[in-house]
Write a protein that holds these residues in place. Structure first.
Motif, short mmCIF file in Angstrom:
data_model
loop_
_atom_site.label_atom_id
_atom_site.label_comp_id
_atom_site.label_asym_id
_atom_site.label_seq_id
_atom_site.Cartn_x
_atom_site.Cartn_y
_atom_site.Cartn_z
N VAL A 47 18.98 -2.06 35.22
CA VAL A 47 19.54 -3.41 35.74
C VAL A 47 21.03 -3.34 35.23
O VAL A 47 21.22 -3.09 34.12
N GLY A 48 21.74 -3.51 36.40
CA GLY A 48 23.23 -3.71 36.11
C GLY A 48 23.99 -2.58 35.69
O GLY A 48 23.08 -1.26 35.30
N PRO A 49 25.05 -2.49 35.72
CA PRO A 49 26.19 -1.20 35.08
C PRO A 49 25.87 -0.92 33.72
O PRO A 49 25.58 -1.95 32.90
N SER A 50 25.91 0.33 33.11
CA SER A 50 25.52 0.54 31.80
C SER A 50 26.29 2.02 31.51
O SER A 50 26.51 2.52 32.43
N ALA A 51 26.57 1.94 30.14
CA ALA A 51 27.48 3.23 29.67
C ALA A 51 26.35 3.88 28.86
O ALA A 51 26.57 5.10 28.49
N VAL A 52 25.07 3.74 29.12
CA VAL A 52 23.92 4.39 28.51
C VAL A 52 23.83 5.73 29.05
O VAL A 52 23.99 5.74 30.29
N PRO A 53 23.91 6.85 28.21
CA PRO A 53 23.73 8.15 28.90
C PRO A 53 22.42 8.23 29.60
O PRO A 53 21.33 7.86 29.23
N SER A 54 22.28 8.96 30.59
CA SER A 54 21.09 9.41 31.79
C SER A 54 19.94 10.17 30.77
O SER A 54 20.26 10.49 29.88
N LEU A 55 18.74 9.64 31.06
CA LEU A 55 17.51 10.37 30.22
C LEU A 55 17.01 11.37 31.32
O LEU A 55 15.98 11.76 31.00
N ASP A 56 17.91 12.04 32.38
CA ASP A 56 17.37 13.00 33.08
C ASP A 56 17.22 14.26 32.12
O ASP A 56 17.55 14.33 31.04
N ALA A 57 16.92 15.36 32.95
CA ALA A 57 16.88 16.66 32.14
C ALA A 57 18.14 17.01 31.33
O ALA A 57 18.05 17.21 30.04
N PRO A 58 19.31 17.00 31.95
CA PRO A 58 20.30 17.14 31.12
C PRO A 58 20.88 16.38 29.97
O PRO A 58 20.86 16.86 28.95
N GLY A 59 20.31 14.92 30.22
CA GLY A 59 20.64 13.94 29.29
C GLY A 59 19.78 14.37 28.22
O GLY A 59 19.89 13.84 26.93
N THR A 60 18.56 14.39 28.40
CA THR A 60 17.68 14.51 27.32
C THR A 60 17.94 15.83 26.79
O THR A 60 17.62 15.68 25.36
N GLU A 61 18.41 16.94 27.15
CA GLU A 61 18.69 17.93 26.51
C GLU A 61 19.93 17.88 25.48
O GLU A 61 19.86 18.15 24.46
N ARG A 62 20.81 16.90 25.85
CA ARG A 62 21.82 16.67 24.96
C ARG A 62 21.35 15.81 23.78
O ARG A 62 21.64 16.17 22.69
N LEU A 63 20.44 15.10 24.06
CA LEU A 63 19.90 14.08 22.69
C LEU A 63 18.97 15.32 22.19
O LEU A 63 19.07 14.99 20.76
N LEU A 64 18.45 16.06 22.49
CA LEU A 64 17.39 16.90 21.94
C LEU A 64 18.48 17.67 20.83
O LEU A 64 18.02 17.85 19.63
N LEU A 65 19.54 18.15 21.63
CA LEU A 65 20.46 18.90 20.74
C LEU A 65 20.99 18.31 19.52
O LEU A 65 21.16 18.78 18.49
N LEU A 66 21.42 16.88 19.69
CA LEU A 66 21.70 15.84 18.64
C LEU A 66 20.56 16.16 17.52
O LEU A 66 21.00 16.30 16.24
N TRP A 67 19.35 16.00 17.64
CA TRP A 67 18.39 15.87 16.76
C TRP A 67 18.52 17.17 15.96
O TRP A 67 18.23 17.37 14.87
N GLN A 68 18.38 18.27 16.55
CA GLN A 68 17.98 19.76 16.08
C GLN A 68 19.39 19.98 15.51
O GLN A 68 19.22 20.47 14.12
N ARG A 69 20.31 19.69 15.70
CA ARG A 69 21.86 20.04 14.87
C ARG A 69 21.67 19.26 13.70
O ARG A 69 22.15 19.40 12.61
N HIS A 70 21.13 17.66 13.65
CA HIS A 70 21.08 16.76 12.37
C HIS A 70 20.19 17.62 11.52
O HIS A 70 20.44 17.71 10.09
#
Length: 252
Positions: A47-70
């Motif tokens: 819905v509508g414009p959003s600045a939320v990062p995509s949860l496609d494969a690259p987006g998921t990998e970026r979030l996974l890396l955040l988890w792992q690094r923490h």
């Protein structure tokens, strides 16, 4: 193999017997509805414009890396004495909050569900049958950085069967702290050199080796491969190969 006399096998769990990144990816992708995204492979704002990062494969990998690094950073801080001990559950909740915030998710129920993804990790294809085969000859000890509660749920979800499952929480430390490996030595009631530590992480095997345990590296796609300077006792392609090197017939 004649000189390798083993009375019990000690297994790392995360990454060695279960595919930790796969389970975390599934939890991250499940955030899509809470982030206002479609859950498909090319997730876009629903819905509508959003600045939320995509949860496609690259987006998921970026979030996974955040988890792992923490997790890696905070466990290291605890090992270095820069932070009081916290069990893995608490660190997983911290990582889930960081990932959810980066994904634009504020729903606390979704954050808690994501934190629980660390307990819903799929086993590698050879894990269950491999453990059963090895258990026909050796006592099996699981030795994990997961908390007691997390390890119980993880074992149940992945179908892992042990003679004894030990959590680093009992030592109030994390591997590779020697206190964690001593838990296995104490429970086994055997000299360290009669125990074989099995892991997909070279850093884990080095920690066990420093305490006198024998070591077996099992290759996994998400593991920490040995360096050229490492000298482990066994190198196996999978658990079936490990059983073969330990001279177990297929029917055992």
């Amino acid at each position: 193999m004649a000189e390798l006399k083993i009375d019990a096998l000690v297994f790392d769990v995360l990454g060695t017997l279960v595919d930790e990144p796969a389970g975390l990816r599934a939890g991250i992708r499940a955030l899509a509805p809470s982030a206002g995204l479609s859950p498909g492979p090319s997730a876009v704002p629903s819905v509508g414009p959003s600045a939320v990062p995509s949860l496609d494969a690259p987006g998921t990998e970026r979030l996974l890396l955040l988890w792992q690094r923490h997790i890696e950073r905070e466990q290291r801080r605890i090992l270095d004495g820069d932070r009081p001990y916290l069990p893995s559950d608490a660190l997983d909740r911290e990582a889930a909050r960081i990932v959810a915030e980066a994904a634009g998710v504020e729903d606390q129920a979704a954050v808690e569900e994501l934190a629980g993804a660390a307990r819903r990790l799929p086993p590698w294809p050879d894990t269950v049958a491999g453990l059963a085969r090895l258990a026909g000859r050796f006592p099996l000890i699981g030795l994990s950085n997961a908390s007691r509660t997390a390890l119980l749920e993880l074992n149940a979800h992945a179908g892992l069967r042990w003679h004894q499952a030990l959590s680093a929480e009992d030592a109030r430390a994390y591997k590779p702290d020697p206190a964690v490996y001593r838990l296995a030595v104490t429970v086994a009631g055997r000299p360290p050199e009669r125990l074989l530590m099995v892991a997909a992480h070279a850093w884990d095997l080095r920690g066990a080796q420093a305490l006198g345990l024998r070591t077996a590296y099992v290759a996994r796609p998400v593991g920490d491969p040995p360096a050229s300077s490492d000298r482990f006792d066994l190198y196996a392609e999978d658990l079936a190969d490990l059983a073969r090197q330990l001279e177990l017939p297929r029917g055992v």
